[in-house]
Write a protein that holds these residues in place. Structure first.
Motif, PDB file in Angstrom:
ATOM      1  N   ALA A  66      95.905  -7.484  44.448  1.00  0.00           N
ATOM      2  CA  ALA A  66      94.943  -8.066  45.519  1.00  0.00           C
ATOM      3  C   ALA A  66      93.875  -8.934  44.575  1.00  0.00           C
ATOM      4  CB  ALA A  66      94.038  -7.150  46.360  1.00  0.00           C
ATOM      5  N   HIS A  67      93.794  -8.452  43.321  1.00  0.00           N
ATOM      6  CA  HIS A  67      92.581  -9.133  42.348  1.00  0.00           C
ATOM      7  C   HIS A  67      93.376 -10.598  41.944  1.00  0.00           C
ATOM      8  CE1 HIS A  67      89.646  -6.239  41.845  1.00  0.00           C
ATOM      9  NE2 HIS A  67      90.634  -5.366  42.214  1.00  0.00           N
ATOM     10  N   HIS A  68      94.457 -11.019  42.161  1.00  0.00           N
ATOM     11  CA  HIS A  68      95.178 -11.943  41.702  1.00  0.00           C
ATOM     12  C   HIS A  68      94.783 -13.203  42.764  1.00  0.00           C
ATOM     13  CE1 HIS A  68      98.423  -9.897  39.171  1.00  0.00           C
ATOM     14  NE2 HIS A  68      97.317  -9.352  39.087  1.00  0.00           N
ATOM     15  N   GLY A  69      94.624 -14.650  42.250  1.00  0.00           N
ATOM     16  CA  GLY A  69      94.270 -15.540  42.910  1.00  0.00           C
ATOM     17  C   GLY A  69      92.919 -15.913  43.107  1.00  0.00           C
ATOM     18  N   ASP A  70      92.820 -17.339  43.547  1.00  0.00           N
ATOM     19  CA  ASP A  70      91.350 -17.917  43.735  1.00  0.00           C
ATOM     20  C   ASP A  70      91.486 -18.787  44.981  1.00  0.00           C
ATOM     21  OD1 ASP A  70      92.962 -19.943  42.798  1.00  0.00           O
ATOM     22  OD2 ASP A  70      91.581 -20.570  41.274  1.00  0.00           O
ATOM     23  N   ARG A  71      92.077 -18.289  45.879  1.00  0.00           N
ATOM     24  CA  ARG A  71      92.246 -19.277  47.278  1.00  0.00           C
ATOM     25  C   ARG A  71      91.110 -18.802  48.144  1.00  0.00           C
ATOM     26  NH1 ARG A  71      94.334 -21.837  43.427  1.00  0.00           N
ATOM     27  NH2 ARG A  71      96.031 -23.243  43.953  1.00  0.00           N
ATOM     28  N   VAL A  72      90.849 -19.832  49.153  1.00  0.00           N
ATOM     29  CA  VAL A  72      89.980 -19.228  50.362  1.00  0.00           C
ATOM     30  C   VAL A  72      90.950 -18.404  51.317  1.00  0.00           C
ATOM     31  CG1 VAL A  72      89.091 -20.206  52.481  1.00  0.00           C
ATOM     32  CG2 VAL A  72      88.605 -21.332  50.280  1.00  0.00           C
ATOM     33  N   ILE A  73      90.505 -17.215  51.577  1.00  0.00           N
ATOM     34  CA  ILE A  73      91.219 -16.340  52.415  1.00  0.00           C
ATOM     35  C   ILE A  73      90.645 -16.189  53.933  1.00  0.00           C
ATOM     36  CG2 ILE A  73      92.439 -14.143  52.698  1.00  0.00           C
ATOM     37  CD1 ILE A  73      93.655 -15.842  50.380  1.00  0.00           C
ATOM     38  N   TRP A  95      85.498 -16.126  60.778  1.00  0.00           N
ATOM     39  CA  TRP A  95      85.837 -15.822  59.426  1.00  0.00           C
ATOM     40  C   TRP A  95      85.186 -14.682  58.809  1.00  0.00           C
ATOM     41  CZ3 TRP A  95      88.416 -19.245  55.950  1.00  0.00           C
ATOM     42  CH2 TRP A  95      88.917 -20.266  56.581  1.00  0.00           C
ATOM     43  N   ALA A  96      84.998 -13.521  59.812  1.00  0.00           N
ATOM     44  CA  ALA A  96      84.243 -12.364  59.324  1.00  0.00           C
ATOM     45  C   ALA A  96      84.926 -11.584  58.288  1.00  0.00           C
ATOM     46  CB  ALA A  96      84.216 -11.482  60.650  1.00  0.00           C
ATOM     47  N   HIS A  97      86.279 -11.816  58.040  1.00  0.00           N
ATOM     48  CA  HIS A  97      87.009 -10.962  56.968  1.00  0.00           C
ATOM     49  C   HIS A  97      87.289 -12.263  55.831  1.00  0.00           C
ATOM     50  CE1 HIS A  97      87.408  -7.638  59.577  1.00  0.00           C
ATOM     51  NE2 HIS A  97      87.740  -8.451  60.875  1.00  0.00           N
ATOM     52  N   ALA A  98      86.509 -13.137  55.817  1.00  0.00           N
ATOM     53  CA  ALA A  98      86.742 -14.155  54.603  1.00  0.00           C
ATOM     54  C   ALA A  98      86.491 -13.688  53.211  1.00  0.00           C
ATOM     55  CB  ALA A  98      85.925 -15.366  54.736  1.00  0.00           C
ATOM     56  N   THR A  99      87.512 -13.780  52.377  1.00  0.00           N
ATOM     57  CA  THR A  99      87.413 -13.254  51.033  1.00  0.00           C
ATOM     58  C   THR A  99      87.873 -14.504  50.098  1.00  0.00           C
ATOM     59  OG1 THR A  99      89.590 -12.359  51.013  1.00  0.00           O
ATOM     60  CG2 THR A  99      87.852 -10.923  51.392  1.00  0.00           C
ATOM     61  N   HIS A 100      88.143 -14.344  48.691  1.00  0.00           N
ATOM     62  CA  HIS A 100      88.821 -15.391  47.699  1.00  0.00           C
ATOM     63  C   HIS A 100      89.823 -14.587  47.219  1.00  0.00           C
ATOM     64  CE1 HIS A 100      86.146 -14.191  44.347  1.00  0.00           C
ATOM     65  NE2 HIS A 100      85.242 -14.360  45.402  1.00  0.00           N
ATOM     66  N   GLY A 101      91.060 -14.972  46.928  1.00  0.00           N
ATOM     67  CA  GLY A 101      92.115 -14.011  46.414  1.00  0.00           C
ATOM     68  C   GLY A 101      93.660 -14.765  46.525  1.00  0.00           C
ATOM     69  N   PRO A 102      94.551 -13.875  46.622  1.00  0.00           N
ATOM     70  CA  PRO A 102      95.727 -14.442  46.861  1.00  0.00           C
ATOM     71  C   PRO A 102      96.255 -15.363  47.786  1.00  0.00           C
ATOM     72  CG  PRO A 102      95.934 -11.996  46.460  1.00  0.00           C
ATOM     73  CD  PRO A 102      94.394 -12.509  46.801  1.00  0.00           C
ATOM     74  N   ALA A 103      96.899 -16.472  47.817  1.00  0.00           N
ATOM     75  CA  ALA A 103      96.957 -17.192  49.139  1.00  0.00           C
ATOM     76  C   ALA A 103      98.000 -16.549  50.052  1.00  0.00           C
ATOM     77  CB  ALA A 103      97.719 -18.548  48.543  1.00  0.00           C
ATOM     78  N   ALA A 104      98.866 -15.628  49.459  1.00  0.00           N
ATOM     79  CA  ALA A 104      99.830 -14.926  50.370  1.00  0.00           C
ATOM     80  C   ALA A 104      99.248 -14.221  51.420  1.00  0.00           C
ATOM     81  CB  ALA A 104     100.738 -14.267  49.455  1.00  0.00           C
ATOM     82  N   VAL A 105      97.892 -13.855  51.127  1.00  0.00           N
ATOM     83  CA  VAL A 105      97.420 -12.790  52.443  1.00  0.00           C
ATOM     84  C   VAL A 105      97.491 -13.548  53.751  1.00  0.00           C
ATOM     85  CG1 VAL A 105      95.132 -12.072  53.189  1.00  0.00           C
ATOM     86  CG2 VAL A 105      96.055 -11.300  50.895  1.00  0.00           C
ATOM     87  N   ASP A 106      96.967 -14.698  53.845  1.00  0.00           N
ATOM     88  CA  ASP A 106      97.029 -15.382  55.029  1.00  0.00           C
ATOM     89  C   ASP A 106      98.330 -15.925  55.631  1.00  0.00           C
ATOM     90  OD1 ASP A 106      94.341 -15.370  55.627  1.00  0.00           O
ATOM     91  OD2 ASP A 106      93.747 -17.159  54.816  1.00  0.00           O
ATOM     92  N   ALA A 107      99.324 -16.392  54.676  1.00  0.00           N
ATOM     93  CA  ALA A 107     100.718 -16.675  54.999  1.00  0.00           C
ATOM     94  C   ALA A 107     101.506 -15.337  55.589  1.00  0.00           C
ATOM     95  CB  ALA A 107     101.321 -17.285  53.744  1.00  0.00           C
ATOM     96  N   VAL A 108     101.010 -14.238  54.981  1.00  0.00           N
ATOM     97  CA  VAL A 108     101.799 -13.111  55.475  1.00  0.00           C
ATOM     98  C   VAL A 108     101.384 -12.565  56.650  1.00  0.00           C
ATOM     99  CG1 VAL A 108     101.857 -10.733  55.160  1.00  0.00           C
ATOM    100  CG2 VAL A 108     102.632 -12.041  53.237  1.00  0.00           C
ATOM    101  N   SER A 109      99.961 -12.634  56.877  1.00  0.00           N
ATOM    102  CA  SER A 109      99.274 -12.437  58.186  1.00  0.00           C
ATOM    103  C   SER A 109      99.789 -13.237  59.599  1.00  0.00           C
ATOM    104  CB  SER A 109      97.608 -12.644  58.076  1.00  0.00           C
ATOM    105  OG  SER A 109      97.208 -11.553  56.802  1.00  0.00           O
ATOM    106  N   LEU A 110      99.725 -14.610  58.949  1.00  0.00           N
ATOM    107  CA  LEU A 110     100.189 -15.233  59.973  1.00  0.00           C
ATOM    108  C   LEU A 110     102.094 -15.129  60.487  1.00  0.00           C
ATOM    109  CD1 LEU A 110     100.068 -17.714  61.870  1.00  0.00           C
ATOM    110  CD2 LEU A 110     100.572 -19.419  59.831  1.00  0.00           C
TER     111      LEU A 110
END
Length: 205
Positions: A66-73, A95-110
């Protein structure tokens, strides 16, 4: 939806965004779990029981990944967090749960939400497998999906909270959708979806 997600995940998060919001690795998202804490005698679908060792392995890997990546989540992509604007098209809201990290988080959630909504899991898995956030290094996405699915599965076994009688059935349906998606992604140990070796490289197993 995927086009907007691609745009969101294609560039690093701006400095002011990163300064204002937590990293994914420091947020509640990094603490999602379930497979590693379920009692051994918990009734599980046959597919979950078959994949349980791998699910636990992936879930245990997620907090570090979860510490990898620097994308808008966005952190909570689902149908009720998307609206259609006549000029801009689809817009992500809440955007209550917004963070910055691995781009895969949003792709997987979707992908999980699309599966939950009734889209064919093999089609969703194929799209997800080809998404740039997983194509190069699929492990963070797989680990997050395992942790998210485990979170749903564990919570589905708990008593219903007051005033929310539909929550546990929803979480069970979500766990089933996530598990089905994982089964397709891990089917036959598909190339590029295997374990990392001791040096951190994907072993392809």
């Amino acid at each position: 939806m995927w086009a907007l997600l691609d745009k969101l995940a294609s560039t690093p998060a701006p400095d002011n965004y990163r300064a204002a919001l937590p990293a994914t690795g420091d947020s509640a998202t990094a603490r999602l779990h379930g497979w590693t804490t379920l009692p051994y005698d918990t009734p599980l679908p046959a597919e979950a029981r078959r994949l349980l060792p791998r699910l636990r392995e992936l879930e245990e890997a997620w907090p570090a990944l979860a510490h990898h990546g620097d994308r808008v989540i966005h952190g909570d992509l689902r149908a009720d967090n998307m609206v259609t604007d006549h000029q801009r098209g689809i817009v992500f809201v809440d955007w209550a749960h917004a963070t910055h990290g691995p781009a895969a988080v949003d792709a997987v959630s979707l992908a999980a939400q699309l599966t939950l909504a009734g889209h064919q899991p093999h089609d969703v898995a194929r799209t997800l497998r080809g998404h740039h956030s997983l194509a190069t290094d699929p492990l963070p996405g797989l680990a997050f999906l395992a942790a998210l699915t485990g979170h749903w599965q564990r919570n589905a076994t708990q008593p219903a909270p007051p005033g929310a009688p539909g929550l546990r059935p929803y979480q069970q349906h979500a766990a089933t959708a996530g598990l089905t998606l994982l089964a397709h992604l891990l089917q036959d140990d598909a190339p590029g979806l295997g374990r990392r070796g001791p040096d951190g490289a994907d072993s392809g197993q």
